[in-house]
Design a protein around this motif. Structure first.
Motif, mmCIF file in Angstrom:
data_model
loop_
_atom_site.group_PDB
_atom_site.id
_atom_site.type_symbol
_atom_site.label_atom_id
_atom_site.label_comp_id
_atom_site.label_asym_id
_atom_site.label_seq_id
_atom_site.Cartn_x
_atom_site.Cartn_y
_atom_site.Cartn_z
ATOM 1 N N SER A 527 12.229 54.235 37.676
ATOM 2 C CA SER A 527 13.973 53.875 37.775
ATOM 3 C C SER A 527 15.173 54.303 36.911
ATOM 4 O O SER A 527 16.198 54.199 37.706
ATOM 5 C CB SER A 527 13.928 51.756 37.664
ATOM 6 N N ALA A 528 14.660 54.724 35.659
ATOM 7 C CA ALA A 528 15.658 54.843 34.842
ATOM 8 C C ALA A 528 16.511 55.990 35.319
ATOM 9 O O ALA A 528 17.820 56.247 35.137
ATOM 10 C CB ALA A 528 15.305 54.843 33.309
ATOM 11 N N ALA A 529 15.532 57.053 35.703
ATOM 12 C CA ALA A 529 16.334 58.356 36.603
ATOM 13 C C ALA A 529 17.684 58.504 38.140
ATOM 14 O O ALA A 529 18.225 58.857 37.956
ATOM 15 C CB ALA A 529 15.385 59.337 37.230
ATOM 16 N N ARG A 530 16.877 57.190 38.600
ATOM 17 C CA ARG A 530 17.512 57.051 39.755
ATOM 18 C C ARG A 530 19.120 56.047 39.460
ATOM 19 O O ARG A 530 20.452 55.969 40.385
ATOM 20 C CB ARG A 530 16.429 56.034 40.854
ATOM 21 N N SER A 531 18.638 55.638 37.853
ATOM 22 C CA SER A 531 20.233 54.170 38.053
ATOM 23 C C SER A 531 20.836 55.837 37.633
ATOM 24 O O SER A 531 22.305 55.809 37.655
ATOM 25 C CB SER A 531 19.668 53.502 36.806
ATOM 26 N N ARG A 532 20.762 56.161 36.565
ATOM 27 C CA ARG A 532 21.443 57.414 36.547
ATOM 28 C C ARG A 532 21.957 58.776 36.898
ATOM 29 O O ARG A 532 22.898 58.728 37.200
ATOM 30 C CB ARG A 532 20.818 58.919 34.871
ATOM 31 N N LEU A 533 21.435 58.640 38.475
ATOM 32 C CA LEU A 533 21.784 59.858 39.131
ATOM 33 C C LEU A 533 22.907 59.068 40.111
ATOM 34 O O LEU A 533 23.875 59.079 40.275
ATOM 35 C CB LEU A 533 20.424 60.058 40.492
ATOM 36 N N ALA A 534 22.578 57.614 40.232
ATOM 37 C CA ALA A 534 23.125 56.296 40.809
ATOM 38 C C ALA A 534 25.061 57.153 40.752
ATOM 39 O O ALA A 534 25.851 57.187 40.724
ATOM 40 C CB ALA A 534 22.702 55.195 41.596
ATOM 41 N N ASP A 535 24.596 56.230 38.918
ATOM 42 C CA ASP A 535 26.024 56.781 38.069
ATOM 43 C C ASP A 535 26.989 58.243 38.972
ATOM 44 O O ASP A 535 27.856 58.310 38.826
ATOM 45 C CB ASP A 535 25.839 56.885 36.992
ATOM 46 N N VAL A 536 26.557 59.407 39.008
ATOM 47 C CA VAL A 536 27.585 60.650 38.994
ATOM 48 C C VAL A 536 26.473 61.016 40.191
ATOM 49 O O VAL A 536 27.507 61.304 40.298
ATOM 50 C CB VAL A 536 26.738 61.539 38.303
ATOM 51 N N LEU A 537 26.708 60.158 41.331
ATOM 52 C CA LEU A 537 26.559 60.381 42.781
ATOM 53 C C LEU A 537 27.292 60.888 43.203
ATOM 54 O O LEU A 537 27.542 61.735 43.930
ATOM 55 C CB LEU A 537 26.118 59.328 43.255
ATOM 56 N N PRO A 538 28.620 59.964 43.295
ATOM 57 C CA PRO A 538 30.113 60.868 43.856
ATOM 58 C C PRO A 538 30.577 61.710 43.843
ATOM 59 O O PRO A 538 31.092 62.151 43.823
ATOM 60 C CB PRO A 538 31.147 59.611 43.446
ATOM 61 N N THR A 539 30.794 61.817 41.814
ATOM 62 C CA THR A 539 31.029 62.858 41.460
ATOM 63 C C THR A 539 29.824 64.519 41.600
ATOM 64 O O THR A 539 30.861 65.355 42.129
ATOM 65 C CB THR A 539 31.178 63.183 39.920
ATOM 66 N N LEU A 540 28.790 64.127 42.261
ATOM 67 C CA LEU A 540 27.956 64.871 42.836
ATOM 68 C C LEU A 540 28.627 65.612 44.066
ATOM 69 O O LEU A 540 28.345 66.759 43.707
ATOM 70 C CB LEU A 540 26.308 64.949 41.937
ATOM 71 N N LEU A 541 28.577 64.449 44.792
ATOM 72 C CA LEU A 541 28.785 65.053 45.937
ATOM 73 C C LEU A 541 30.637 65.612 46.513
ATOM 74 O O LEU A 541 30.673 66.629 46.965
ATOM 75 C CB LEU A 541 28.500 64.182 47.203
ATOM 76 N N SER A 542 31.551 65.656 45.592
ATOM 77 C CA SER A 542 32.345 65.374 45.235
ATOM 78 C C SER A 542 32.395 66.940 44.895
ATOM 79 O O SER A 542 33.118 68.132 45.419
ATOM 80 C CB SER A 542 33.213 64.926 44.694
ATOM 81 N N ALA A 543 31.907 67.704 43.561
ATOM 82 C CA ALA A 543 31.462 68.424 43.645
ATOM 83 C C ALA A 543 30.671 69.653 44.701
ATOM 84 O O ALA A 543 31.335 70.952 44.584
ATOM 85 C CB ALA A 543 30.684 68.903 41.966
ATOM 86 N N PHE A 544 29.924 69.496 45.284
ATOM 87 C CA PHE A 544 29.249 69.837 46.011
ATOM 88 C C PHE A 544 29.989 70.287 47.586
ATOM 89 O O PHE A 544 30.220 71.043 48.405
ATOM 90 C CB PHE A 544 27.444 69.398 46.458
ATOM 91 N N GLY A 545 31.008 69.590 47.595
ATOM 92 C CA GLY A 545 31.457 69.616 48.765
ATOM 93 C C GLY A 545 33.265 70.747 48.572
ATOM 94 O O GLY A 545 33.905 70.833 49.682
ATOM 95 N N LYS A 546 33.014 70.942 47.906
ATOM 96 C CA LYS A 546 34.142 71.902 46.925
ATOM 97 C C LYS A 546 33.684 73.770 47.540
ATOM 98 O O LYS A 546 33.898 74.514 47.388
ATOM 99 C CB LYS A 546 34.832 72.262 45.594
ATOM 100 N N ALA A 547 32.326 73.774 47.525
ATOM 101 C CA ALA A 547 31.401 74.663 48.075
ATOM 102 C C ALA A 547 32.129 75.295 49.227
ATOM 103 O O ALA A 547 32.652 74.722 49.585
ATOM 104 C CB ALA A 547 30.085 75.017 47.928
ATOM 105 N N HIS A 548 31.984 76.825 49.216
ATOM 106 C CA HIS A 548 32.154 77.444 50.845
ATOM 107 C C HIS A 548 31.765 76.707 51.766
ATOM 108 O O HIS A 548 31.990 77.046 52.772
ATOM 109 C CB HIS A 548 31.782 79.003 50.477
ATOM 110 N N ASP A 549 30.462 76.321 51.265
ATOM 111 C CA ASP A 549 29.878 75.965 52.757
ATOM 112 C C ASP A 549 28.910 74.859 52.313
ATOM 113 O O ASP A 549 27.379 75.333 51.780
ATOM 114 C CB ASP A 549 28.512 76.856 53.873
ATOM 115 N N PRO A 550 29.466 73.381 52.153
ATOM 116 C CA PRO A 550 28.980 72.707 51.692
ATOM 117 C C PRO A 550 28.030 72.046 51.930
ATOM 118 O O PRO A 550 27.027 71.388 51.176
ATOM 119 C CB PRO A 550 30.322 71.331 51.849
#
Length: 985
Positions: A527-550
């Motif tokens: 649960s601790a790992a999922r909580s940390r992932l949830a915290d950063v999820l919007p930023t992570l999705l935005s970063a990969f959205g900048k890729a040539h092929d998201p």
């Protein structure tokens, strides 16, 4: 009149602050009372001062009116004020501390010692407070004085208890005149005492340990009970309230497992606890630990032994989360929600002292294992080193340091009022005015105007450190909608947000992301790992959205996540450093080799977080220094091998990431990878030698040198290169065996040593393999002995060596071993290569060898640049031929092939400089391709991002131009090869 003139100088304190009383009428009354008391006691200088118009009289009386605590001390001991008219306060404080450090005197009983210590404490309280309030000493200087006295008092109490136990036959002292020496018993000052930052009425945090190997207690079984009783008595001597007050309230709860452990704990028990059960808050506490009493040598040894517990091999971002959680628990428990003045706790409240301490300690815990300069006890020193190392900017360090000491000044003022261990500002305006004036401010309005911006600044700085990912996420488009993917894969707002970020198949991406929250992968099971992932999820999705092929980028990240053995550290790292996500996206989509490295060993990503990442390519000397610091914390041989793997994998990863990020040009990477190998091989050989000698001793006169061959020898290593080595040795001619408890004949000794070296590098450990190793270039290849005697090597080369073996020597250099012997080995190789053979024979052999390789190992595609005709081997062979035939100077032995070609005289058959330029281009391609999938032999098989990097390195328009460019260049190289060496027919 004479005495009035003596008093004209006032108190020997100084300072520019002129505090005003809160009640003028009360102040006049206290002045009258003190003047009368001075007259009764014959304190003529004090009386003259009080009767004069000297400003020090007003300053003194104001302090006594503002502080009932200081008032009580002054009225009970006005003679101490008399002393201040003739001696500087700083000198009187220093003399008091020095006298305390000499206690106990011979024949002193417990009651007398307690009285002496308490009177000394009151003297220090008066002198330091007046200096502080008058502005003659800074809060830092006040804290040092208070800490020095506490240290002296603890030492005095400990010595008394040891001597008393000695008199009763309970302990054995090595030197009764110096009872602490070699006793094995020691006291660590923790917290603010350890950092020499005590506040005015602070508790002192102590931990007491003893080395069970020392004969302090005659029966070791009695040691825990006997020494715990000693500690209990020492604490009573310091803390019991008598008519003279107390010396110091003590707290021993920072010891290991305080609910179960005795008050005095054996070193062995403590080390076992810290290694097996130590928690992050205990690591943070140990940052400030300092020996203050007892056997200092034993204390220093203990602190050295627990360094690996405090200062981790890896950058530890879970520690940030732990410290953040600790602070949140404090806030919840104490009810600290807002920043304010009335009733605000300047230590534990928002924007308070603890937040500055946590700000520094969290980053010390993260990076102190790699950067020893961060291992500072004092907060101010830690902030300065964090700034010097680039972990924070200088403005932040300066601001927080200034705010820290302002808060500490206010804290002192709060405690001076009544000598209470309080950190809370009063709520009533009149009481706030008292604190303000003791802190050097005019009134409560000035306190608010000064302190409130400070609290807000600290709160903002602390919040940025511990909530950066959340803040970053809040700036991302539709962050709230994206975060809902943890709960549902069908949320319409989340799907729209994904489309807005550039994802083409939003529904598929949503299902992938939602799957992470279900704990199907090892990295997301807790649960601790999922909580940390949830915290950063919007930023992570935005970063990969900048890729040539998201979509492809996110799918690649999903595969990466599936292979990640654990997630808590990795997600904590991203949460604390969201800026690294863009680089992570590039690595995951474009560089499978680096991606696999992160998946297998996530901590290699630590290297990217060093502030120097973008600003430097470490030199050989800097790498050597950093590795030495890292290895200093090794506990044993196995730990040393693990640390070598960590360092090598991190540094290799770092070079690859820098190449991908454009910080390092790809044709510079060979030297960078080779520097890493050099320093790692130096340390590996030294560690293996030491470990081997522990069993087998050393051969008389032994000297060894490790010769790097192939790409290591020519400083052209890639991210995935193995290392070609030969171990040379020599020894006294008369030596028959090594001198250890298990002696070996010299030939067996060095062969076994080489086997141990190979095992040290190739054994699979949790941290991976150090290097794959190849010793087949030694004389006679796999049929010959593993270790090579230099004399036998010289003879072999003179009588048996083939041309290809001499070609191999042109790419050789000593990378580790005895310096004088290394020079002898290299001189021998130069001499061998200087023996000219028939140029026609050499030319024919080199061309024939190239033909055999071409027939036996044909190229597997256009990007098989090593083997394809006109590729890397053609250029390497031309360079080696030039060295063997005198067309290039032998000083270039061990130089990169491009450097040899540039200096070689190949006219009229070829242009060496043109070939060198082509070699540099080929090197860029090879280095970048080593970051990609191992089987990619065509441009289409290379990940798109990596293919674009290759094209950019060659100044080509795009990936589609790579293969046509290679066709033209390899044709030109093959023509040059034939012109120089013929076709081998």
């Amino acid at each position: 009149m004479a005495e009035e003139r003596m008093a004209a100088g006032g108190l020997r304190i100084g300072g520019e602050n002129h505090p005003l009383p809160s009640n003028d009428h009360a102040a006049r009354g206290w002045r009258t009372d003190l003047e009368r008391l001075a007259e009764q006691r014959g304190l003529t200088r004090l009386g003259a001062l009080l009767a004069s118009t000297h400003p020090d009289a007003d300053r003194l009386v104001a302090v006594l009116e503002l502080s009932p605590h200081l008032n009580a001390i002054a009225l009970k001991h006005p003679e101490w004020l008399e002393e201040l008219t003739g001696h500087p306060a700083s000198d009187l404080a220093a003399e008091t501390i020095a006298a305390t450090a000499r206690l106990p005197e011979d024949g002193t009983g417990e009651a007398a010692l307690m009285t002496t210590l308490r009177q000394a404490r009151l003297r220090i309280a008066l002198f330091s407070a007046l200096s502080d309030v008058f502005g003659a000493s800074t809060p830092a200087e006040t804290s040092r004085v208070l800490s020095a006295f506490a240290e002296a008092a603890v030492g005095a109490a400990l010595r008394f208890c040891l001597l008393d136990l000695k008199r009763r036959g309970k302990v054995t002292l090595v030197d009764p005149s110096d009872p602490e020496r070699d006793s094995g018993l020691f006291v660590l000052g923790m917290g603010k005492l350890g950092a020499e930052e005590l506040n005015y009425s602070s508790d002192i945090d102590l931990v007491v340990f003893y080395d069970e190997r020392k004969p302090l207690v005659p029966d070791p079984l009695d040691a825990p009970e006997t020494l715990s009783r000693l500690v209990r008595r020492m604490i009573r001597i310091l803390g019991e309230r008598t008519g003279e007050g107390y010396v110091a309230r003590t707290d021993l709860r920072l010891r290991p497992d305080p609910s179960a452990m005795p008050l005095a704990i054996s070193v062995a028990m403590a080390l076992t606890y810290y290694e097996g059960s130590g928690r992050d808050w205990e690591r943070a506490a140990m940052i400030k630990a300092r020996p203050i009493a007892g056997d200092r040598a034993a204390a220093d040894l203990f602190l050295d032994e627990i360094k690996p517990f405090v200062w981790r091999k890896y950058l530890d971002f879970s520690a940030v989360a732990a410290i953040k959680d600790m602070k949140q628990r404090i806030d919840r428990h104490r009810g600290f929600e807002d920043v304010g003045i009335e009733g605000h706790n300047v230590k534990l409240g928002r924007g308070g002292i603890r937040e500055i301490e946590f700000f520094a300690q969290a980053q010390q815990l993260i990076a102190g294992g790699r950067a020893p300069e961060l291992r500072q006890r004092r907060t101010e020193d830690a902030l300065r080193e964090l700034a010097d190392g680039g972990w924070i900017d200088a403005g932040t360090a300066g601001e927080l340091t200034e705010d820290y000491w302002l808060l500490r000044r206010v804290e002192h003022a709060i405690q001076m009022v009544a000598d209470e261990q309080s950190h809370t500002l009063p709520e009533e305006a009149v009481k706030l005015r008292v604190v303000a004036r003791l802190a050097g401010l005019k009134d409560e309005a000035a306190l608010r105007a000064t302190l409130l911006p400070c609290l807000q600044r600290v709160d903002r700085r602390y919040g940025r450190l511990f909530s950066e990912a959340r803040s970053a996420a809040e700036t991302e488009p539709d962050a709230e909608a994206l975060s809902r993917l943890s709960r549902s894969a069908e949320d319409e707002g989340a799907l729209a947000a994904l489309s807005g970020l550039g994802y083409g198949r939003a529904g598929d991406i949503a299902r992938i992301v939602h799957g992470w929250s279900l704990g199907r992968y090892r990295a997301t099971q807790t649960s601790a790992a999922r909580s940390r992932l949830a915290d950063v999820l919007p930023t992570l999705l935005s970063a990969f959205g900048k890729a040539h092929d998201p979509d492809a980028a996110l799918a690649a990240f999903d595969r990466f996540l599936a292979g990640l053995p654990s997630g808590i550290q990795f997600f904590s790292l991203i949460a604390s450093n969201p800026k690294v996500l863009d680089l992570l996206a590039a690595i995951i989509t474009a560089a499978p080799t680096l991606r696999e490295t992160i998946a297998a060993r996530p901590h290699v990503f630590d290297a990217l977080l060093d502030p120097a990442f973008l600003g430097e390519v470490p030199s050989l000397d800097l790498l050597r220094e950093r590795l030495s610091v890292f290895m200093d914390l090794s506990r044993d041989y196995e730990d040393a091998l693990g640390r070598l793997r960590i360092f090598a994998s991190e540094q290799r990863f770092l070079v690859g990431a820098r190449m991908l990020g454009g910080v390092v040009e790809a044709d510079e990477a060979g030297a960078a990878f080779s520097n890493i190998a050099d320093v790692v091989l130096e340390q590996t050989l030294a560690a293996v030698e030491t470990e081997f000698a522990a069993s087998h001793g050393r051969v008389p006169g032994a000297r060894i040198a490790l010769l790097g061959m192939g790409r290591l020898g020519s400083r052209e290593l890639t991210a995935s290169s193995d290392v070609d080595l030969i171990l040379f040795y020599d020894h006294d001619e008369t030596a028959e065996a090594s001198d250890g408890r298990r002696p070996l004949a010299p030939s067996a000794y060095f062969a076994r040593l080489t086997q141990r070296l190979i095992a040290a590098m190739t054994a699979p450990m949790r941290e991976g393999v150090l290097y794959e190793v190849d010793f087949r270039l030694r004389p006679s290849g796999n049929k010959g002995p593993l270790a090579t005697h230099l004399g036998a090597f010289r003879k072999y080369q003179e009588t048996e060596a083939w041309t290809w073996e001499r070609m191999a020597l042109t790419r050789s250099r000593v990378v580790a071993g005895d310096a004088a012997f290394a020079a002898e080995v290299e001189a021998t190789i130069r001499a061998i290569l200087a023996e000219r053979r028939e140029p026609e024979t050499v030319t024919k052999d080199v061309a024939a060898m190239r033909q055999r390789i071409e027939e036996g190992k044909p190229a597997r595609g256009p990007l098989d640049l090593k083997l394809r005709p006109g590729g890397v081997i053609d250029l390497e062979f031309i360079a080696q031929w030039a060295l063997l035939t005198g067309r290039a100077d032998l000083d270039l032995v061990g130089a990169p092939s491009g450097a040899v070609l540039a200096a070689a005289d190949l006219a009229p058959a070829a242009d060496g400089k043109a070939l060198a330029a082509t070699m540099n281009c080929f090197t860029r391609i090879v280095q970048l391709l080593r970051l990609g999938p191992g089987g990619a032999r065509t441009a289409d098989a290379v990940p798109e991002g990596l293919a674009r990097s290759v094209a950019a390195s060659l100044d080509l328009g795009g990936p589609e131009a790579i293969e046509p460019w290679l066709d033209a260049e390899t044709s030109a190289v093959r023509a040059a090869f034939i012109g120089v060496l013929g076709d081998g027919g």
